[in-house]
Scaffold this active site. Structure first.
Site, PDB file in Angstrom:
ATOM      1  N   HIS A   1      49.967  37.825  26.300  1.00 22.10           N
ATOM      2  CA  HIS A   1      51.079  37.417  27.161  1.00 22.10           C
ATOM      3  C   HIS A   1      51.159  35.897  27.207  1.00 22.10           C
ATOM      4  CE1 HIS A   1      50.511  41.413  29.531  1.00 22.10           C
ATOM      5  NE2 HIS A   1      51.208  41.582  28.419  1.00 22.10           N
TER       6      HIS A   1
ATOM      7  N   SER B   1      45.754  38.962  28.273  1.00 21.15           N
ATOM      8  CA  SER B   1      46.703  38.226  29.112  1.00 21.15           C
ATOM      9  C   SER B   1      45.997  36.998  29.697  1.00 21.15           C
ATOM     10  CB  SER B   1      47.245  39.175  30.181  1.00 21.15           C
ATOM     11  OG  SER B   1      48.270  38.573  30.909  1.00 21.15           O
TER      12      SER B   1
ATOM     13  N   ASP C   1      49.165  46.041  32.027  1.00 19.27           N
ATOM     14  CA  ASP C   1      49.760  46.324  30.729  1.00 19.27           C
ATOM     15  C   ASP C   1      48.667  46.835  29.790  1.00 19.27           C
ATOM     16  OD1 ASP C   1      51.692  46.499  28.808  1.00 19.27           O
ATOM     17  OD2 ASP C   1      51.656  44.366  28.279  1.00 19.27           O
TER      18      ASP C   1
END
Ligand code: SAM
Lengths: 283, 202
Positions: B43, B16, B136
């Site tokens: 992401h 991310s 996540d």
């Protein structure tokens, strides 16, 4: 450790049970996502196996309805992918202006955001009054929301931005009335929309459409079911009819790749191939 | 070091904040004939275009592309989840996409990719968690471990954002925690060794 083989047998039996009992046919859906959604429901309801779930599905209709909502994945937006709507406005709409009467089918319309987006474009382009829109989904719950045309206000900022990027000509706020936590779409937008129940896995053809939109539905189907749906679209489209798929969907690897040609390739806008080829396909 | 005598079939990576740089570091350490597919959730802003494939492609010797719906997974290729879609792997080792709502505030979500990858690759899966400012992936790494797969996590001290590596480490017993620069070489060695070993065992 999870026994994946046995789980897969249970999954197949569950989908079979749903089909036999309720007529919803998920057997040809892409497995990874359907399995994920079912397990999601399983956890939420504290059920510990797919077999136990099968029993509950068969005897508890309310439970099945909750599961159906999970399985149908109704996430949607107004003017999702603004560049698609811009291309629709610039390339397809001018062609549609040649017709004196138009029929448009939204297959898998979910709660209707996509349909209202289309209605707004048709209004702005002066086509709405001569258009009949058919908006269908297999899920009655979302169809009701679509009919009501009431949307959560929290998403309006994004929808307004999407509308502007998609080539919107007016002020987006003219199309709804805002209330405390929701907006109500103008009645005039839904006058020519017919919302109805239609399942792409089990139902048949819709006649002589000029344009079919089916966005972000085929991604949930396996190849066989994708071909079935594309076959329905092919047969439901009239001469020079347009087919619009989702940004990440393509007709290229399907049985119908030769029956359509690209209109705007990056936006997955296709048109049915010309008349003589069409006739041979019907023979 | 532990001896590994099984053959891996795929690598999944979640990253991310700071991920583009981290991915570049990891992937540029791999040769063009890396024997496994590498499937990545990074992401991104939902409206960001698919430039990531170009950026990473320019800096590695591997083919980098955005994963297509129903595409069959091939080894030696790096696949990226498209922005604003979840990427899933089917048991026949092809891709599926979904616009299901955000999971862990993310779409694509690392957990969604990892969980489906577990069903497709079972114990033949290597999962890697890199830099990121959220949690996540922590469910996904647990699933991979439960099924007997292998987990590599970026040393939080070398991560631009350490929340994601920390969450993964807290979630399960990870196999190895490595500084960013060592992840690529280690992965290569891990995969080559297990390939060789599986030949020996035949
Ligand atoms: C992710 S939504 C897409 C909504 C909208 N078209 C969009 O792109 O934003 C998918 C919709 O397809 C519907 N659907 C799934 N399977 C279907 C089927 N077999 N027949 C008709 N509709 C289906 C679901 O109920 C859901 O509303």
């Amino acid at each position: 450790m999870e026994d994946i083989e046995t789980q897969n047998i249970e999954l197949q039996l569950l989908l079979q049970a749903i089909y036999l009992k309720y007529g919803y046919d998920f057997r040809n859906y892409a497995k990874a996502s359907i399995k994920r959604r079912i397990q999601h429901r399983m956890l939420k309801e504290g059920i510990n196996s797919l077999s136990a779930m099968q029993h509950k599905v068969l005897y508890d209709i309310a439970f099945f309805e909750r599961l159906l909502l999970d399985m149908s994945i109704n996430v949607t937006e107004m003017f999702r992918d603004p560049s698609f709507y811009l291309a629709l406005r610039k390339v397809v709409i001018p062609e549609l202006k040649k017709f004196s009467f138009l029929k448009i089918w939204h297959a898998g319309c979910s709660s209707g955001e996509e349909v209202y987006s289309m209605a707004i474009i048709l209004k702005e382009e002066g086509l709405y009054e001569r258009t009949q829109i058919y908006a269908t989904d297999m899920n009655e719950v979302v169809l009701k929301q679509a009919r009501d045309g009431i949307f959560n206000i929290s998403k309006l900022k994004q929808y307004t931005a999407n509308y502007q990027k998609s080539g919107g000509l007016e002020s987006f706020s003219d199309y709804y009335s805002a209330h405390y936590d929701h907006v109500v779409m103008n009645k005039a937008l839904k006058e020519n929309i017919l919302f109805s129940d239609h399942n792409l896995a089990t139902d048949g053809v819709f006649g002589e459409m000029n344009l079919i939109m089916c966005r972000n539905v085929l991604i949930y189907f396996n190849r066989d079911l994708q071909n079935r749906a594309l076959g329905l679209f092919f047969e439901s489209l009239g001469h020079e009819g347009y087919l619009c798929l989702g940004s990440k969907e393509s007709i290229r690897f399907s049985e119908y790749s030769h029956a359509f040609e690209d209109v705007v390739r990056e936006e997955k806008i296709y048109t049915k191939k010309s008349a003589h080829e069409e006739i041979s396909a019907y023979d | 070091m532990i001896s590994i005598n099984k053959r891996f079939e795929a690598v999944v990576i979640g990253s991310s904040a700071g991920g583009i740089k981290a991915l570049t570091t990891v992937l540029s350490a791999l040769p063009h004939n890396f024997p496994l597919p590498i499937i990545i959730v990074q992401h991104l802003h939902p409206q960001s275009d698919s430039y990531l494939a170009q950026i990473l492609g320019a800096k590695t010797r591997l083919t980098v592309k955005q994963a297509d719906e129903k595409e069959t997974i091939v080894r030696g290729v790096v696949y990226l989840a498209p922005p604003n879609y979840h990427l899933l792997i089917e048991e026949d080792r092809s891709f599926s996409l979904s616009i299901e709502g955000h999971v862990n505030f993310a779409r694509p979500s690392v957990d969604v990719l990892f969980e489906s990858a577990v069903y497709a690759y079972r114990d033949k899966l290597i999962g890697i968690i890199l830099t990121g400012a959220n949690h996540d992936g922590n469910y996904g790494v647990k699933k991979i471990k439960q099924m007997g797969g292998y987990i590599i996590v970026q040393d939080p001290a070398t991560a631009e954002a350490n929340a994601m590596p920390l969450a993964a480490i807290a979630a399960t017993t990870v196999d190895v925690i490595l500084p960013l620069v060592q992840i690529g070489p280690y992965l290569l060695q891990l995969v080559n060794r297990s390939t060789k070993d599986s030949h020996l065992f035949k």
